[in-house]
Design an enzyme around this catalytic site. Structure first.
Site, PDB file in Angstrom:
ATOM      1  N   SER A 430      49.446  50.963  41.801  1.00 50.49           N
ATOM      2  CA  SER A 430      50.012  50.569  40.508  1.00 50.49           C
ATOM      3  C   SER A 430      48.630  50.938  39.578  1.00 50.49           C
ATOM      4  O   SER A 430      47.284  51.089  39.773  1.00 50.49           O
ATOM      5  CB  SER A 430      50.059  48.904  40.445  1.00 50.49           C
ATOM      6  OG  SER A 430      48.929  48.321  40.891  1.00 50.49           O
ATOM      7  N   ARG A 512      45.788  34.277  38.593  1.00 54.03           N
ATOM      8  CA  ARG A 512      46.841  35.745  39.070  1.00 54.03           C
ATOM      9  C   ARG A 512      47.837  34.709  40.070  1.00 54.03           C
ATOM     10  O   ARG A 512      47.368  33.962  40.875  1.00 54.03           O
ATOM     11  CB  ARG A 512      46.113  36.340  40.228  1.00 54.03           C
ATOM     12  CG  ARG A 512      47.427  37.259  40.945  1.00 54.03           C
ATOM     13  CD  ARG A 512      47.691  38.348  40.213  1.00 54.03           C
ATOM     14  NE  ARG A 512      48.314  39.338  40.964  1.00 54.03           N
ATOM     15  CZ  ARG A 512      49.632  39.745  40.929  1.00 54.03           C
ATOM     16  NH1 ARG A 512      50.347  39.490  39.702  1.00 54.03           N
ATOM     17  NH2 ARG A 512      50.148  40.539  41.931  1.00 54.03           N
ATOM     18  N   ASP A 596      52.272  49.548  52.174  1.00 52.89           N
ATOM     19  CA  ASP A 596      51.285  48.499  51.954  1.00 52.89           C
ATOM     20  C   ASP A 596      51.259  47.297  53.031  1.00 52.89           C
ATOM     21  O   ASP A 596      52.424  46.843  53.157  1.00 52.89           O
ATOM     22  CB  ASP A 596      51.067  48.047  50.648  1.00 52.89           C
ATOM     23  CG  ASP A 596      50.458  49.289  49.579  1.00 52.89           C
ATOM     24  OD1 ASP A 596      49.928  49.969  50.178  1.00 52.89           O
ATOM     25  OD2 ASP A 596      50.785  48.795  48.679  1.00 52.89           O
ATOM     26  N   HIS A 691      39.379  43.689  40.930  1.00 51.63           N
ATOM     27  CA  HIS A 691      39.708  42.210  40.339  1.00 51.63           C
ATOM     28  C   HIS A 691      38.502  41.857  39.204  1.00 51.63           C
ATOM     29  O   HIS A 691      38.897  40.953  38.928  1.00 51.63           O
ATOM     30  CB  HIS A 691      39.796  41.365  41.477  1.00 51.63           C
ATOM     31  CG  HIS A 691      40.846  41.592  42.501  1.00 51.63           C
ATOM     32  ND1 HIS A 691      40.867  42.517  43.336  1.00 51.63           N
ATOM     33  CD2 HIS A 691      42.303  41.283  42.219  1.00 51.63           C
ATOM     34  CE1 HIS A 691      42.161  42.568  44.206  1.00 51.63           C
ATOM     35  NE2 HIS A 691      42.898  41.406  43.440  1.00 51.63           N
TER      36      HIS A 691
END
Length: 752
Positions: A430, A512, A596, A691
């Protein structure tokens, strides 16, 4: 009377209020005081719901701004010394820096909480770690609840689980040796809570459901002898059976014991003669299926006869793992909706059970009848089973999950047509999901944007992503996944057998949140899911375009899974649906395909004796998803934020041509295990942490890549970030990838 209690509630709020407030605070759009106010209101709403359901205790100390294990690091004064912060006077900004990193320090390493999809921040212990009590966060919540008139029970993770889940850093030592220094700090925390009126304190030791070494088990008696002298303790276990430790647990001088009889119903008989408070985790805290209350009462009523007022009832574990409220899901199919229970509904189920145990079933007959009707309707539903799915699984040949040739032969064919440079660069999948992307998707779902206009908006974004990767000079490109709301939900929406919620969010880490699909029936792929997007992206460039799929085990693990057939069967159904997609991608000319599987590790049973059976069927499911493709088609997989050292044979058995893994937060620690194991296929260790919003320097990336080159042959090494870039902003993304490519080219020149 039967006591009904809870150990934790969803922290983010019914509408993810905490998430949005946190992110506004991080963008400096919200003051600290306003964020604190949002948090206080959320806690008050949670307590009100519990009290209105007649809970005997509301849960406190379960609320956190990021992670409960990070809070415990603060409370015990064991935050990483490398940040230079004073745990006694930690500011909110500093707290978030521990979780997200800053300009000089990487964020604390993150990994999965047992076998859930929740991530905790891993404590870093050094031989000379010192502990200092700072219970202010817990005391504040207790005082808030008491001020509102609620009877509250603080819940803390126990000292043995806390140490066991941490990591040793620096000079080699046994972190169990820190227990003698840690225990007085726990005593001080308990003293502070008791001084403020806590009559019961729940201490969670879920590590008991693992294969704890004997040295650790031997510490439970002395530890809880000391802690039980300080407070009335309910020792809680969950996520698995602790029956093998029954003698130990019965001998502990704690006031009560909580066991999980959802995940391990067989252990109940072992504790039938327990002579103190027995808390039975009878409502599933991990899944969203409505309980059959008559069956639960069949289990509980004999216990009530034996235990009387010593019987407590509760969810199996904290309810942070389930969505908040089913009542707002008005768009769900009514039949499916009637089979579900979210947090508030689970609390109501416990309230009904409490009343039935204390006043008889007749006092709640209408509720029991409704529960039974829903269970019967689900059992007899014709929308769940599809005979052709079972027939396809049953007819698979013995070698259906095997590639046509071994890796050594495949890789020669792949390298010949790929013609990539040394240390090929790629992204995991992504790219940033911008506000424009999210708004377009929301308008499309509301019917405010036509299908043609939505497709045009996504294609515009895909082209932008492709052009940016070309400018960066990445070698293998991705289309960026602009069309995907979530790596699991997206596929679930396109597969039969899945249902979707509108507000069913659960916390994954920090701010998240994910919205897991509900697998209610047999899984089938009606039509291609990604082919059009990938082929469009490939039409924009001469570089290799990688197709992106989420693997069967991860779709299984990150969904709420039906509980009427085995997880193995569900996983293989998903694998065959994905296999249809892989073969269609290949036919369309997409010959590098990433499947994935970040959830492989978290699916492991907690007891090692059960591992191999799981790894066998999980590996078979992954291989089924790519079976039948040509040797020249290169299959990638990605895994992140999990420990793989002890399952490397199973990882190798997946037989992916290329594996990419998260390694930056651990300073390539994980990669050493792959090297020691002599992992046979190609590998891409992540060279920077996605992150964190910080941009890694070229020096940091070079340090990690040189470490990788020390253990992985240059011919088998790929270069990539730790994970996908969905949550990042474009400026930091481009800066980080630019540094990554610069360093890669520098090392290529040296190696040439």
């Amino acid at each position: 009377m039967t006591t009904f209690h809870l150990a934790g509630f969803p922290r983010v709020g019914a509408k993810r209020e905490l998430k949005f407030a946190q992110e506004r605070y991080w963008r400096k759009e919200l003051s600290e005081q306003d964020l604190l106010t949002v948090a206080k209101l959320l806690r008050e709403k949670n307590w009100k719901h519990q009290a209105e359901a007649n809970a005997d205790f509301v849960s406190v100390a379960d609320f956190t701004f990021y992670d409960h294990i990070l809070d415990l690091q603060v409370a015990t004064g064991s935050i990483p010394a490398r940040f230079g912060f004073d745990s006694q006077n930690l500011t909110l900004d500093q707290y978030f820096q521990l979780a997200r990193g800053n300009e000089s320090q990487f964020a604390i390493e993150m990994t999965k909480w047992f076998d859930t999809n929740y991530h905790y921040l891993v404590p870093e212990f050094h031989k000379n770690t010192e502990f200092r009590a700072n219970p202010a966060h817990y005391v504040q919540q207790l005082e808030e609840a008491q001020a509102l008139g609620y009877k509250a029970k603080p819940t803390l993770v126990g000292p043995l689980t806390f140490l066991y889940l941490g990591k040793e850093k620096g000079e080699a030592f046994d972190r169990l040796s820190l227990l003698d220094k840690l225990l007085p700090v726990y005593e001080q925390i308990l003293d502070a809570l008791v001084a403020k009126g806590a009559t019961w304190i729940q201490i969670d030791e879920p590590a008991l459901a693992l294969d704890l070494p004997q040295a650790w088990l031997d510490k439970f008696q002395p530890v809880y002898t000391r802690l039980a002298a300080k407070a009335k303790i309910l020792l809680a276990t969950y996520f698995g059976s602790v029956a093998e430790h029954a003698a130990l647990l019965k001998a502990l001088p704690v006031a009560g014991l909580h066991i999980d009889v959802v995940r391990a119903p067989e252990q109940l008989a072992t504790f039938a003669d327990y002579d103190k408070i027995l808390s039975v985790g009878v409502i599933d805290g991990r899944n969203i299926w409505r309980a059959n209350l008559n069956k639960e009462l069949d289990l509980l009523e004999p216990l009530k006869q034996v235990f009387g007022d010593r019987l407590w009832i509760a969810p199996s574990c904290s309810l942070l793992h389930v969505p908040y409220d089913l009542s707002v899901e008005t768009q769900l199919n009514e039949d499916i909706r009637s089979w579900l229970a979210f947090c508030l509904q689970k609390v109501e189920e416990l309230s009904i059970l409490k009343k039935a145990l204390d006043q008889g079933r007749a006092s709640v007959q209408a509720e029991l009848d409704a529960s039974q009707a829903a269970a019967d309707a689900r059992a007899n539903s014709k929308v769940i089973h599809r005979p052709e799915v079972a027939a396809r699984l049953a007819s698979l040949p013995a070698n259906a999950d095997q590639r046509k040739s071994p890796f050594a032969e495949r890789i020669k064919l792949q390298k010949a047509w790929l013609n990539l440079p040394l240390l090929p660069t790629t992204n995991i999948g992504s790219f940033p999901q911008t506000t424009e992307i999210r708004h377009a998707r929301a308008k499309f779902k509301k019917g405010e944007l036509s299908a043609a206009d939505y497709e045009a908006a996504m294609k515009k974004e895909i082209e932008y992503v492709v052009r940016q990767q070309e400018k960066l000079d990445l070698d293998v490109l991705v289309h960026g996944e602009a069309e995907r709301n979530d790596m699991v939900e997206y596929f679930g929406e396109l597969l039969d057998g899945f249902a979707f919620t509108k507000f069913g969010w659960v916390q994954s880490y920090g701010s998240r949140c994910v919205k897991p699909p509900v697998i209610f029936g047999d899984v089938v792929r009606p039509e291609p899911m990604t082919v059009a997007w990938s082929t469009y992206a490939q039409s924009l460039t001469n570089r290799v375009m990688k197709g992106m799929l989420t693997g069967p085990v991860t779709i299984l693990q990150w969904s709420f899974v039906r509980n009427d057939i085995s997880r193995e069967t569900v996983c293989k159904q998903i694998a065959l649906a994905l296999n249809d997609e892989v073969l269609d991608l290949e036919k369309a000319g997409i010959k590098v395909i990433q499947i994935d599987e970040p959830a492989i590790r978290e699916g492991l049973p907690l007891k090692r004796a059960d591992w191999q059976a799981y790894l066998d069927w999980a590996g078979q499911a992954f291989r089924l998803s790519s079976s039948g493709c040509e040797d020249s088609t290169q299959i990638h997989t990605h895994m992140c934020y999990s420990e793989f050292n002890d399952i490397l044979p199973a990882i190798a058995a997946l037989d992916a041509d290329v594996i990419t893994i998260e390694t930056s937060r651990s300073d390539m620690e994980l990669l050493t295990a792959f090297a020691d194991f002599k992992y046979p296929n190609e590998i891409g260790p992540g060279v920077y942490d996605i992150h964190s919003p910080r941009v890694p320097t070229e020096a940091e990336i070079e340090h990690l890549l040189r470490k990788a080159l020390n253990v992985i042959p240059k011919e088998r090494l790929w270069v990539n970030p730790d994970c996908g870039l969905k949550t990042r902003a474009w400026p930091e993304t481009l800066a980080a990838l630019e540094n990554m490519v610069k360093v890669t080219k520098k090392l290529r020149a040296e190696l040439a």
